[in-house]
Scaffold this motif. Structure first.
Motif, PDB file in Angstrom:
ATOM      1  N   GLN A 145      39.068  65.362  59.799  1.00  0.00           N
ATOM      2  CA  GLN A 145      37.700  65.573  60.230  1.00  0.00           C
ATOM      3  C   GLN A 145      37.124  66.739  59.440  1.00  0.00           C
ATOM      4  O   GLN A 145      37.861  67.668  59.062  1.00  0.00           O
ATOM      5  CB  GLN A 145      37.637  65.905  61.717  1.00  0.00           C
ATOM      6  N   ALA A 146      35.824  66.696  59.216  1.00  0.00           N
ATOM      7  CA  ALA A 146      35.177  67.806  58.521  1.00  0.00           C
ATOM      8  C   ALA A 146      35.210  69.028  59.422  1.00  0.00           C
ATOM      9  O   ALA A 146      35.010  68.934  60.629  1.00  0.00           O
ATOM     10  CB  ALA A 146      33.739  67.433  58.189  1.00  0.00           C
ATOM     11  N   GLY A 147      35.511  70.163  58.832  1.00  0.00           N
ATOM     12  CA  GLY A 147      35.586  71.413  59.588  1.00  0.00           C
ATOM     13  C   GLY A 147      34.274  72.166  59.529  1.00  0.00           C
ATOM     14  O   GLY A 147      33.332  71.787  58.819  1.00  0.00           O
ATOM     15  N   ALA A 148      34.187  73.255  60.242  1.00  0.00           N
ATOM     16  CA  ALA A 148      33.005  74.096  60.237  1.00  0.00           C
ATOM     17  C   ALA A 148      32.747  74.601  58.815  1.00  0.00           C
ATOM     18  O   ALA A 148      33.660  75.050  58.138  1.00  0.00           O
ATOM     19  CB  ALA A 148      33.184  75.266  61.189  1.00  0.00           C
ATOM     20  N   MET A 200      34.908  65.689  47.591  1.00  0.00           N
ATOM     21  CA  MET A 200      36.316  65.384  47.804  1.00  0.00           C
ATOM     22  C   MET A 200      36.593  65.420  49.313  1.00  0.00           C
ATOM     23  O   MET A 200      35.955  66.155  50.049  1.00  0.00           O
ATOM     24  CB  MET A 200      37.187  66.383  47.070  1.00  0.00           C
ATOM     25  N   THR A 201      37.566  64.642  49.724  1.00  0.00           N
ATOM     26  CA  THR A 201      37.938  64.548  51.134  1.00  0.00           C
ATOM     27  C   THR A 201      39.445  64.716  51.271  1.00  0.00           C
ATOM     28  O   THR A 201      40.216  64.201  50.464  1.00  0.00           O
ATOM     29  CB  THR A 201      37.526  63.175  51.707  1.00  0.00           C
ATOM     30  N   LEU A 202      39.854  65.429  52.314  1.00  0.00           N
ATOM     31  CA  LEU A 202      41.279  65.594  52.585  1.00  0.00           C
ATOM     32  C   LEU A 202      41.800  64.402  53.369  1.00  0.00           C
ATOM     33  O   LEU A 202      41.170  63.961  54.336  1.00  0.00           O
ATOM     34  CB  LEU A 202      41.526  66.874  53.392  1.00  0.00           C
ATOM     35  N   TYR A 203      42.959  63.909  52.948  1.00  0.00           N
ATOM     36  CA  TYR A 203      43.628  62.803  53.631  1.00  0.00           C
ATOM     37  C   TYR A 203      45.071  63.192  53.914  1.00  0.00           C
ATOM     38  O   TYR A 203      45.710  63.869  53.106  1.00  0.00           O
ATOM     39  CB  TYR A 203      43.626  61.540  52.769  1.00  0.00           C
ATOM     40  N   LEU A 204      45.560  62.728  55.046  1.00  0.00           N
ATOM     41  CA  LEU A 204      46.953  62.907  55.428  1.00  0.00           C
ATOM     42  C   LEU A 204      47.693  61.604  55.176  1.00  0.00           C
ATOM     43  O   LEU A 204      47.262  60.539  55.647  1.00  0.00           O
ATOM     44  CB  LEU A 204      47.060  63.268  56.915  1.00  0.00           C
ATOM     45  N   LEU A 205      48.771  61.675  54.422  1.00  0.00           N
ATOM     46  CA  LEU A 205      49.661  60.534  54.236  1.00  0.00           C
ATOM     47  C   LEU A 205      50.899  60.821  55.068  1.00  0.00           C
ATOM     48  O   LEU A 205      51.609  61.793  54.819  1.00  0.00           O
ATOM     49  CB  LEU A 205      50.048  60.360  52.769  1.00  0.00           C
ATOM     50  N   SER A 206      51.148  60.000  56.071  1.00  0.00           N
ATOM     51  CA  SER A 206      52.305  60.165  56.951  1.00  0.00           C
ATOM     52  C   SER A 206      53.357  59.142  56.561  1.00  0.00           C
ATOM     53  O   SER A 206      53.070  57.944  56.509  1.00  0.00           O
ATOM     54  CB  SER A 206      51.904  59.939  58.413  1.00  0.00           C
ATOM     55  N   LEU A 207      54.573  59.605  56.303  1.00  0.00           N
ATOM     56  CA  LEU A 207      55.685  58.717  55.955  1.00  0.00           C
ATOM     57  C   LEU A 207      56.491  58.473  57.221  1.00  0.00           C
ATOM     58  O   LEU A 207      56.961  59.410  57.859  1.00  0.00           O
ATOM     59  CB  LEU A 207      56.577  59.369  54.894  1.00  0.00           C
TER      60      LEU A 207
END
Length: 118
Positions: free
Chosen positions: A113-116, A1-8
């Motif tokens: 971005q992928a974190g540590a 799974m990947t985190l995504y930011l949706l900006s309105l």
């Protein structure tokens, strides 16, 4: 799974939407959020106050300069964010499309971005 930011992104200077229209938008967003929660994709989301409430902090010569107002002036401003955790960009774009249809606002979709340790 990947985190995504949706900006309105909201346009500056426009009158608030008609209450009936806004009620429909909020209903659709509530349904979308409930679906994302039920699938484990919801991480966080919230609307933001207008850019006139912003405070900008800038490091200068070992000190921090504090100024009122948004970082940049523009025709649109960041009106809210949603963070989702989905398998890939196609899934994130699908959610973004649904937000765009519900709100009629531009939606920017960006991966974190992928974190540590990821």
């Amino acid at each position: 799974m990947t985190l995504y930011l949706l900006s309105l992104h909201q346009p500056r200077g426009e009158l608030p939407p008609d209450p009936d229209f806004l009620a429909g938008v909020m209903r659709q967003l509530g349904e979308l959020r409930a679906e994302l929660v039920s699938t484990g994709s919801w991480v966080f989301g919230q609307g933001l106050h207008g850019p006139e409430t912003a405070t900008v902090l800038r490091a200068r010569d070992g000190d921090v300069l504090v100024t009122d107002g948004p970082f940049v002036e523009g025709k649109e401003y960041l009106g809210g964010i949603t963070i989702i955790d989905v398998p890939d960009l196609d899934a994130a774009l699908d959610v973004g499309r649904r937000y765009a249809l519900a709100t009629t606002l531009p939606i920017e979709v960006r991966p974190f971005q992928a974190g540590a340790g990821d």
